[in-house]
Scaffold this active site. Structure first.
Site, short mmCIF file in Angstrom:
data_model
loop_
_atom_site.label_atom_id
_atom_site.label_comp_id
_atom_site.label_asym_id
_atom_site.label_seq_id
_atom_site.Cartn_x
_atom_site.Cartn_y
_atom_site.Cartn_z
N ALA A 282 0.83 -1.20 0.00
CA ALA A 282 0.00 0.00 0.00
C ALA A 282 0.87 1.25 0.00
O ALA A 282 0.58 2.21 -0.74
CB ALA A 282 -0.93 -0.01 1.21
N TYR A 283 1.90 1.27 0.80
CA TYR A 283 2.78 2.43 0.86
C TYR A 283 3.47 2.63 -0.49
O TYR A 283 3.50 3.75 -1.02
CB TYR A 283 3.82 2.24 1.96
CG TYR A 283 4.71 3.44 2.17
CD1 TYR A 283 4.24 4.56 2.84
CD2 TYR A 283 6.02 3.45 1.70
CE1 TYR A 283 5.05 5.68 3.03
CE2 TYR A 283 6.83 4.56 1.88
CZ TYR A 283 6.34 5.66 2.55
OH TYR A 283 7.15 6.76 2.73
N SER A 284 4.02 1.55 -1.06
CA SER A 284 4.71 1.66 -2.34
C SER A 284 3.78 2.15 -3.44
O SER A 284 4.13 3.04 -4.23
CB SER A 284 5.31 0.30 -2.73
OG SER A 284 6.26 -0.15 -1.78
#
Length: 245
Positions: free
Chosen positions: A151-153
């Site tokens: 999700a962060y990437s």
């Protein structure tokens, strides 16, 4: 071209800690009048107070909250000529097969949709003034993708794409829209990460150390100054040699 930003109105999201706080301090030292927009109201209130500086609660994932913060900023300081969008969360470290959908939704809402909300709010005023400087903080994870951080990437890759798109939309005006892709810095965001993930990130940095927030602030200060009169839609590397494109 001058780097003088004295008297300019600046907004820093996520300004209560980490890179955002380092940037905020640089802006204040350079003479800007700065509003810190941060969801952590208690921490935000400790940042600063005064006639030329204010701290406002703001959840960037909620456009109404962003608009309220902008209205208060304009009322107290004036329309912002500078935006540094630093608000972001990391989320848990786990493989996609185990990743909770509710965490995915929250991280994208803050990191990517929040970037849209904040830019959407300030751009009309910059367009009217015919001048503006926007710097969105993405991540090296948005360029390369970190395992166990889907999700962060993905959200930070979205910030890069959004910045390029908006930069081209506004390229015929004196409004620069750029982003930076920092490697890991030792900030409170580490509290959301596993020790193994932190060690993985360090192992990928050829400089063999984490980014210092003051180093990030130095680069960012130039991007939001009048001296940055040509570059827009760009991605500035802050990865210590991990990515050189």
């Amino acid at each position: 071209m001058t780097r003088d930003i004295s008297g300019q109105i600046a907004v820093v999201t996520g300004g209560a800690q980490g890179i955002g706080l380092a940037v905020l301090r640089k802006l204040v030292a350079a003479g800007a009048r700065v509003a810190s927009w941060d969801a952590n109201a208690a921490l935000n209130e400790t940042v600063m107070a005064g006639e030329d500086a204010l701290a406002l609660p703001c959840d960037v994932s909620d456009f109404a909250s962003v608009q309220a913060a902008l209205d208060a900023t304009v009322d107290r300081l004036g329309p912002p000529a500078i935006l540094v969008n630093s608000a972001g969360i990391a989320g848990p470290n786990m493989p996609v097969a185990d990743y909770p959908p509710e965490y995915w939704a929250r991280i994208v809402a803050v990191n990517l949709t929040g970037t849209f909300h904040v830019n959407r709010a300030v751009v009309p005023g910059m367009h009217e003034a015919g001048y503006g400087r926007i710097l969105n903080i993405a991540s090296i994870a948005g360029k390369e993708g970190n395992p166990n951080a889907c999700a962060y990437s993905a959200s930070k890759a979205g910030v890069i794409g959004f910045t390029k798109s908006l930069g081209k939309e506004l390229a015929d005006m004196d409004i620069a829209v750029n982003c930076v892709t920092p490697a890991a810095a030792r900030t409170p965001i580490f509290d959301q990460m596993s020790k193994a993930h932190i060690e993985y990130m360090l192992s990928k940095i050829p400089r063999q150390r984490f980014l210092e927030v003051e180093e990030a602030a130095e680069m960012i200060l130039w991007t939001v100054s009048p001296a940055n009169s040509f570059t827009t839609g760009a991605v500035f590397d802050l990865s210590g040699g991990r990515a050189t494109y």
